[in-house]
Design a protein around this motif. Structure first.
Motif, PDB file in Angstrom:
ATOM      1  N   MET B  61       0.871  -1.183   0.000  1.00 28.17           N
ATOM      2  CA  MET B  61       0.000   0.000   0.000  1.00 28.17           C
ATOM      3  C   MET B  61       0.905   1.229   0.000  1.00 28.17           C
ATOM      4  SD  MET B  61      -2.942   1.357   2.583  1.00 28.17           S
ATOM      5  CE  MET B  61      -1.839   1.950   3.845  1.00 28.17           C
ATOM      6  N   ASN B  62       0.664   2.129  -0.940  1.00 30.08           N
ATOM      7  CA  ASN B  62       1.422   3.388  -1.000  1.00 30.08           C
ATOM      8  C   ASN B  62       0.401   4.516  -0.875  1.00 30.08           C
ATOM      9  OD1 ASN B  62       4.067   2.165  -1.910  1.00 30.08           O
ATOM     10  ND2 ASN B  62       2.701   1.490  -3.543  1.00 30.08           N
ATOM     11  N   LEU B  63       0.073   4.820   0.362  1.00 31.20           N
ATOM     12  CA  LEU B  63      -0.987   5.799   0.614  1.00 31.20           C
ATOM     13  C   LEU B  63      -0.354   7.190   0.632  1.00 31.20           C
ATOM     14  CD1 LEU B  63      -3.884   6.345   1.456  1.00 31.20           C
ATOM     15  CD2 LEU B  63      -3.275   5.685   3.773  1.00 31.20           C
ATOM     16  N   VAL B  64      -0.760   8.011  -0.323  1.00 33.88           N
ATOM     17  CA  VAL B  64      -0.138   9.328  -0.479  1.00 33.88           C
ATOM     18  C   VAL B  64      -1.190  10.394  -0.184  1.00 33.88           C
ATOM     19  CG1 VAL B  64       0.946  10.867  -2.154  1.00 33.88           C
ATOM     20  CG2 VAL B  64       1.540   8.452  -2.116  1.00 33.88           C
ATOM     21  N   MET B  65      -0.976  11.109   0.939  1.00 36.66           N
ATOM     22  CA  MET B  65      -2.018  12.026   1.413  1.00 36.66           C
ATOM     23  C   MET B  65      -1.484  13.461   1.404  1.00 36.66           C
ATOM     24  SD  MET B  65      -3.076   9.568   4.615  1.00 36.66           S
ATOM     25  CE  MET B  65      -1.390   9.155   5.052  1.00 36.66           C
ATOM     26  N   PRO B  66      -2.200  14.389   0.733  1.00 39.32           N
ATOM     27  CA  PRO B  66      -1.703  15.773   0.676  1.00 39.32           C
ATOM     28  C   PRO B  66      -1.754  16.431   2.056  1.00 39.32           C
ATOM     29  CG  PRO B  66      -3.838  15.562  -0.439  1.00 39.32           C
ATOM     30  CD  PRO B  66      -3.444  14.181  -0.021  1.00 39.32           C
ATOM     31  N   LEU B  67      -0.642  17.006   2.491  1.00 40.28           N
ATOM     32  CA  LEU B  67      -0.577  17.641   3.814  1.00 40.28           C
ATOM     33  C   LEU B  67      -1.419  18.903   3.835  1.00 40.28           C
ATOM     34  CD1 LEU B  67       3.226  17.501   4.694  1.00 40.28           C
ATOM     35  CD2 LEU B  67       1.359  16.550   6.073  1.00 40.28           C
ATOM     36  N   ARG B  68      -2.140  19.058   4.913  1.00 39.69           N
ATOM     37  CA  ARG B  68      -2.934  20.286   5.037  1.00 39.69           C
ATOM     38  C   ARG B  68      -1.982  21.480   5.207  1.00 39.69           C
ATOM     39  NH1 ARG B  68      -7.760  19.976   9.272  1.00 39.69           N
ATOM     40  NH2 ARG B  68      -8.119  18.075   8.106  1.00 39.69           N
ATOM     41  N   ASP B  69      -0.935  21.268   5.978  1.00 41.53           N
ATOM     42  CA  ASP B  69       0.037  22.343   6.193  1.00 41.53           C
ATOM     43  C   ASP B  69       1.433  21.797   5.875  1.00 41.53           C
ATOM     44  OD1 ASP B  69       1.730  24.277   7.037  1.00 41.53           O
ATOM     45  OD2 ASP B  69       1.091  24.260   9.150  1.00 41.53           O
ATOM     46  N   SER B 122      -9.489  -4.205   1.775  1.00 37.98           N
ATOM     47  CA  SER B 122     -10.536  -3.636   2.636  1.00 37.98           C
ATOM     48  C   SER B 122     -10.455  -4.221   4.039  1.00 37.98           C
ATOM     49  CB  SER B 122     -11.922  -3.920   2.062  1.00 37.98           C
ATOM     50  OG  SER B 122     -11.993  -3.427   0.769  1.00 37.98           O
ATOM     51  N   ASN B 123     -10.186  -5.532   4.092  1.00 38.34           N
ATOM     52  CA  ASN B 123     -10.106  -6.153   5.422  1.00 38.34           C
ATOM     53  C   ASN B 123      -8.907  -5.628   6.200  1.00 38.34           C
ATOM     54  OD1 ASN B 123     -12.381  -7.588   4.924  1.00 38.34           O
ATOM     55  ND2 ASN B 123     -11.293  -9.429   4.217  1.00 38.34           N
ATOM     56  N   TYR B 124      -7.825  -5.392   5.467  1.00 36.39           N
ATOM     57  CA  TYR B 124      -6.618  -4.858   6.105  1.00 36.39           C
ATOM     58  C   TYR B 124      -6.927  -3.506   6.749  1.00 36.39           C
ATOM     59  CZ  TYR B 124      -2.256  -2.094   5.830  1.00 36.39           C
ATOM     60  OH  TYR B 124      -1.208  -1.251   6.070  1.00 36.39           O
ATOM     61  N   ILE B 125      -7.575  -2.622   5.991  1.00 36.86           N
ATOM     62  CA  ILE B 125      -7.869  -1.294   6.524  1.00 36.86           C
ATOM     63  C   ILE B 125      -8.902  -1.408   7.654  1.00 36.86           C
ATOM     64  CG2 ILE B 125      -8.786   1.011   5.957  1.00 36.86           C
ATOM     65  CD1 ILE B 125      -6.065   0.424   4.728  1.00 36.86           C
ATOM     66  N   GLU B 157     -16.496   2.423   5.860  1.00 34.90           N
ATOM     67  CA  GLU B 157     -16.541   2.169   4.413  1.00 34.90           C
ATOM     68  C   GLU B 157     -16.067   3.393   3.629  1.00 34.90           C
ATOM     69  OE1 GLU B 157     -16.874  -0.884   3.347  1.00 34.90           O
ATOM     70  OE2 GLU B 157     -17.176  -1.423   5.461  1.00 34.90           O
ATOM     71  N   LYS B 158     -16.487   4.572   4.127  1.00 36.00           N
ATOM     72  CA  LYS B 158     -16.071   5.813   3.466  1.00 36.00           C
ATOM     73  C   LYS B 158     -14.538   5.959   3.554  1.00 36.00           C
ATOM     74  CE  LYS B 158     -17.574  10.562   3.878  1.00 36.00           C
ATOM     75  NZ  LYS B 158     -18.266  11.479   4.756  1.00 36.00           N
ATOM     76  N   PHE B 159     -14.025   5.617   4.733  1.00 33.60           N
ATOM     77  CA  PHE B 159     -12.579   5.720   4.929  1.00 33.60           C
ATOM     78  C   PHE B 159     -11.835   4.732   4.013  1.00 33.60           C
ATOM     79  CE2 PHE B 159      -8.638   4.633   7.334  1.00 33.60           C
ATOM     80  CZ  PHE B 159      -8.030   5.865   7.204  1.00 33.60           C
ATOM     81  N   ILE B 160     -12.362   3.522   3.899  1.00 37.86           N
ATOM     82  CA  ILE B 160     -11.721   2.524   3.020  1.00 37.86           C
ATOM     83  C   ILE B 160     -11.665   3.064   1.589  1.00 37.86           C
ATOM     84  CG2 ILE B 160     -12.013   0.232   1.958  1.00 37.86           C
ATOM     85  CD1 ILE B 160     -13.053  -0.736   4.687  1.00 37.86           C
ATOM     86  N   ASP B 161     -12.776   3.644   1.130  1.00 35.24           N
ATOM     87  CA  ASP B 161     -12.802   4.193  -0.243  1.00 35.24           C
ATOM     88  C   ASP B 161     -11.784   5.322  -0.397  1.00 35.24           C
ATOM     89  OD1 ASP B 161     -14.742   2.457  -0.906  1.00 35.24           O
ATOM     90  OD2 ASP B 161     -16.404   3.896  -0.741  1.00 35.24           O
ATOM     91  N   TRP B 162     -11.707   6.150   0.621  1.00 33.41           N
ATOM     92  CA  TRP B 162     -10.777   7.282   0.558  1.00 33.41           C
ATOM     93  C   TRP B 162      -9.328   6.773   0.483  1.00 33.41           C
ATOM     94  CZ3 TRP B 162      -6.742   9.388   3.375  1.00 33.41           C
ATOM     95  CH2 TRP B 162      -6.437  10.726   3.120  1.00 33.41           C
ATOM     96  N   VAL B 163      -9.030   5.799   1.310  1.00 29.66           N
ATOM     97  CA  VAL B 163      -7.672   5.246   1.306  1.00 29.66           C
ATOM     98  C   VAL B 163      -7.377   4.635  -0.066  1.00 29.66           C
ATOM     99  CG1 VAL B 163      -6.174   3.459   2.304  1.00 29.66           C
ATOM    100  CG2 VAL B 163      -7.595   4.848   3.792  1.00 29.66           C
ATOM    101  N   HIS B 164      -8.345   3.910  -0.583  1.00 27.87           N
ATOM    102  CA  HIS B 164      -8.145   3.275  -1.892  1.00 27.87           C
ATOM    103  C   HIS B 164      -7.871   4.336  -2.966  1.00 27.87           C
ATOM    104  CE1 HIS B 164      -8.213   0.085  -4.727  1.00 27.87           C
ATOM    105  NE2 HIS B 164      -9.237   0.582  -5.402  1.00 27.87           N
ATOM    106  N   ASP B 165      -8.615   5.434  -2.888  1.00 22.85           N
ATOM    107  CA  ASP B 165      -8.405   6.517  -3.867  1.00 22.85           C
ATOM    108  C   ASP B 165      -7.032   7.157  -3.733  1.00 22.85           C
ATOM    109  OD1 ASP B 165     -10.865   6.169  -4.903  1.00 22.85           O
ATOM    110  OD2 ASP B 165     -11.810   7.853  -3.854  1.00 22.85           O
ATOM    111  N   HIS B 166      -6.459   7.108  -2.546  1.00 26.74           N
ATOM    112  CA  HIS B 166      -5.147   7.738  -2.331  1.00 26.74           C
ATOM    113  C   HIS B 166      -4.000   6.730  -2.390  1.00 26.74           C
ATOM    114  CE1 HIS B 166      -7.819  10.934  -1.070  1.00 26.74           C
ATOM    115  NE2 HIS B 166      -6.801  11.760  -1.182  1.00 26.74           N
TER     116      HIS B 166
END
Ligand code: HEM
Lengths: 362, 239
Positions: B61-69, B122-125, B157-166
C-alpha cells in the motif's frame, strides 16, 4: 506431446530461420558463440523440490561435496553471416549437466536473456518468424523522426554503421496485430548488449514439471550471475592496460580472458565466474504452457544451486536440446517446447553437429 | 528518389529531445494536445486482484495524502503525531497479524503511509481501524479532506474508499500490459484490437497525466509467497 507440435512444422521452422548465404555448419540462430566447462553444486533445499540427479546434494566418501560437471555454450542470438557483438541482440546460455556416476546420463537447460518468447504456438511463431525475417532497413528521415516525436513516439533507432538489414520493423508490424507478441518484441528491441556473457541473466522461459519429496511443481528456471548484470557501455573508455577491443568480436575473447585465471590482466577478474540457478514456482492460475507470458515477479523463488564456470572450451559441435531431460524434470505441454525438441535435432543433423544423447519420445 | 536530408538536419532532429526549448514545447503543447485528444482515465490504486496465493501476500500500500500544512511547522506536527502514536501502531502490528511492515514518510507536500500486508485490502484497513483507529484520526487532522472522515471508526466504508483513492496506481510489471488496463478502464474487453506497439510511449506519458504519482511495478521481494504469519512462525516468535 501437444497436437500442434508437429515435426514437419519444426523442420520448416529450422529452414525458415536459416539465412541464405550463411555457412551450413553454423547454427541457423545463435550462430556465434563459445563454450565453457563448469561445475554445479546443488543447494541444500534443491532435492526437496526435484529428485533429478543434479539436484542431489551428496557427499563423497572423503566427506567432500559432489559437484556435477556442466558443459556450456554462450551465444549471440542472430543467425546472420557476420558476427556483431556490439549490436543489440538476445544472448543464449545452453547448459548440459552430467552425472559423474553415469556418463550416459545428462540433462540440458537452454536459456536466453529475453525473459519470454515471441509466441505461444509453433504456428504463431512460424508467422512471427516470417514477418520478422531480417529485411533491408534504413534510418528514418528527420521528418519521420520529427513526426514520431510530435506523436510522443520514440523514433526507431538508426541502423548501426554497416547494418543494412534487421528484423525490427517486421517484428513490430507483427506485434501491432498480435498483442501476445508485444512484450517480447518490445524487450528484444531494447535488450542491448551485455558487458560479458558471464554478466547477464538467462531465462529458460518454458515451464517444466519437477518432482521431489514435496510433490510435483510447475516451475521456470533462471540463471542469475553472482557478479551482477552489467550492460555494455560502448562510450566507456577501456581501462589502462586492457587489450584492444574488436567491437564485432569481444564477448568470446572476454569469456576466454575471464576464465584464463591468471594472464587476463588487471582489468578483468581472474577467478571463476558463478551463476545462481533460481527456480520460480508457478501457481494455479498461471499459464504453464505459454512461454510468451512471464509470471509476475511475486512467485516463490527457490535457490537450486550454484554454477561455477571454470574454463573456456570449444562446444561448437555439441547439440543441446531442450528435450534432454532426466528423471525428476518433465516437459510441460508447452507446444513451443515440444516443437523445439524436433527442431534442434533436425538443425543439428543439418549442420553436422554431434548428435545429442537424446532419448526418443521424452 | 527524394534527396537524402543533409547531415546537419538529421543531427539537429536527433538532438531535439535533449534541447530545453523542445522539452518545453513537448510538455506545454504536445502533451496537452494529446491529452485533449485522448484523455486517460485515472487508473485505480493498489495491487490488482489475482487468484494466485503469492499475489495476495506481501501486497504494497502506498498511501499518499496531501498535507494540510506542508510548512516546516505542519511537518513537525506530523512528525510528533506519528512519534506519539507508536504504542497504538505496535498494538496494530501485533494484533492485526497480516502486516509485514509499515512506515510514514514526508515527501514533497505529502504524508505517505507505505506498508506491506497480506490478504484483502478492505479487510486490512478495516482491521487496522479497529486496532489503531485513533492513529488514523490523528493522521486525518494532518491531511486535506481528512475532517470528513473522522472519526474513522464510524466512517469505515467511506474511509476505506478514501484510502483506496489515495493508494498509488501500480504500473504493470510488464509495460505492454498498460494497454489492457487502459482498455479495461474504458470498458473494453480483452478481445479489443491490439494497440500499435510503438504507441506505448504515448500511452504511458498520457497515463502519467492522469496518475502522476505511481508505484513503478508491484515491488520486488526477497522471499515472495510468505505471509507475515508464516515468517513469524518460522522465526519462532509465534502467533
Ligand atoms: C519454436 C521455437 C524455437 C525454434 C524453432 C528454435 C530454433 C533453434 C534452432 C534451430 C537452434 C539451433 C540448434 C542447433 O543447431 O543446435 C536454436 C538454438 C538456440 N535456441 Fe532456439 N528456437 C526456439 C525457441 C527458443 C527459446 C524459447 C529459447 C529460450 C530458452 C531458445 C534459445 C536458444 C539458444 C540459447 C540456442 C543456442 C543453443 C546452443 O548454444 O547450442 N530458443 N534454436
Amino acid at each position: 506431446m501437444p497436437d500442434n507440435a508437429t515435426p514437419s512444422l519444426a523442420k520448416r521452422l529450422v529452414c525458415a530461420l536459416k539465412i541464405e548465404g550463411t555457412l551450413k555448419e553454423k547454427r541457423p540462430v545463435h550462430a556465434f558463440g563459445w563454450g565453457a566447462k563448469g561445475e554445479f553444486l546443488p543447494s541444500a533445499v534443491a532435492k526437496n523440490y526435484c529428485r533429478a540427479f543434479h539436484f542431489n546434494l551428496a557427499r563423497r566418501d572423503d566427506g567432500s561435496l559432489v559437484t556435477y560437471p556442466v558443459t556450456l555454450r554462450f551465444s549471440n542470438g542472430s543467425g546472420e553471416a557476420k558476427q556483431r557483438d556490439s549490436w543489440s541482440d538476445v544472448r543464449g546460455m545452453a547448459a548440459r549437466f552430467h552425472d559423474p556416476q553415469d556418463d550416459t546420463r545428462a540433462t540440458d537447460l537452454i536459456a536466453m536473456t529475453l525473459p519470454e518468447f515471441f509466441n505461444a504456438t509453433p504456428e504463431g511463431f512460424a508467422a512471427f518468424a516470417q514477418a520478422a525475417k531480417s529485411a533491408p532497413c534504413r534510418a528514418q528521415t528527420p521528418w519521420e523522426k520529427l513526426r514520431d516525436m510530435l506523436h510522443l513516439i520514440q523514433p526507431m533507432p538508426d541502423p548501426y554503421p554497416g547494418q543494412t538489414r534487421r528484423p525490427d520493423e517486421g517484428a513490430i508490424r507483427y506485434a501491432d496485430k498480435d498483442a501476445r507478441a508485444q512484450l517480447a518484441v518490445l524487450q528484444a528491441a531494447t535488450i542491448g548488449v551485455p558487458q560479458s556473457y558471464l554478466q547477464a541473466s538467462y531465462h529458460a522461459v518454458h515451464t517444466f514439471r519437477v518432482t521431489g519429496f514435496g510433490g510435483t511443481n510447475n516451475v521456470r528456471f533462471e540463471w542469475r550471475p553472482v557478479d551482477g548484470v552489467r550492460p555494455h557501455d560502448p562510450d566507456l573508455t577501456p581501462e589502462p592496460g586492457s587489450p584492444p577491443v574488436d567491437p564485432d568480436d569481444f564477448l568470446v575473447p572476454d569469456l576466454k580472458n575471464r576464465l584464463k585465471n591468471s594472464a587476463a590482466g588487471p582489468h578483468v577478474r581472474s577467478r571463476p565466474m558463478r551463476f545462481s540457478l533460481m527456480m520460480t514456482i508457478g501457481e494455479t492460475g498461471d499459464d504453464f504452457n505459454d512461454p510468451s507470458r512471464p509470471w509476475p515477479p511475486r512467485r516463490k523463488r527457490v535457490f537450486m544451486g550454484m554454477l561455477t564456470v571454470n574454463e573456456a572450451c570449444d562446444t561448437e559441435k555439441v547439440s543441446f536440446n531442450p528435450g534432454l531431460l532426466t528423471d525428476g524434470v518433465a516437459a510441460s505441454d508447452d507446444a513451443i517446447l515440444w516443437t523445439r525438441i524436433e527442431a534442434y535435432r533436425y538443425s543439428s543433423e543439418q549442420r553436422g553437429g554431434t548428435p545429442c544423447p537424446f532419448a526418443e519420445g521424452q | 528518389m527524394s534527396k537524402p536530408a543533409p547531415d546537419w538536419l538529421a543531427a539537429f532532429v536527433d538532438s531535439l529531445p535533449t534541447r530545453k526549448w523542445f522539452q518545453f514545447l513537448s510538455n506545454w503543447v504536445v502533451v496537452p494536445y494529446w491529452h485533449w485528444r485522448d484523455p486517460k482515465p485515472v487508473l485505480e490504486g493498489g495491487p490488482r486482484p489475482a487468484p494466485q496465493p503469492s499475489e495476495n501476500l506481501q501486497r504494497m500500500m502506498n498511501l499518499v495524502m496531501p498535507l494540510r500544512d506542508p510548512s516546516p511547522i505542519g511537518r513537525a506536527r506530523a512528525a510528533i503525531v506519528i512519534a506519539q502514536n507508536t504504542d497504538e501502531i505496535f498494538a496494530g502490528l501485533d494484533n492485526v497479524g497480516t502486516v509485514h511492515n509499515a512506515r510514514f514518510v514526508l515527501i514533497g507536500d505529502y504524508l505517505c503511509m507505505l506498508s506491506v500486508y497480506d490478504g484483502d485490502f478492505s479487510n486490512y484497513i478495516r482491521d487496522f481501524i479497529v486496532a489503531i483507529g485513533s492513529v488514523f484520526d490523528a493522521v486525518m487532522d494532518l491531511v486535506v479532506g481528512g475532517d470528513a472522515l473522522k472519526p474513522t471508526a464510524r466512517n469505515v466504508e467511506k474511509f476505506i474508499d478514501w484510502v483506496h483513492d489515495h493508494d498509488l496506481f501500480q504500473v504493470p510489471d510488464f509495460p505492454t500490459d498498460l494497454f489492457a488496463l487502459q482498455d479495461a478502464a474504458k470498458g473494453l474487453g480483452p478481445d479489443a484490437p491490439p494497440h500499435p506497439l510503438r504507441s506505448l510511449s504515448r500511452e504511458m506519458i498520457l497515463q502519467f497525466v492522469a496518475n502522476p504519482n505511481v508505484s513503478l511495478g508491484g515491488g520486488y521481494r526477497a522471499y515472495p509467497g510468505k505471509s507475515a504469519a508464516q515468517l513469524r512462525q518460522n522465526l519462532g516468535v509465534g502467533w
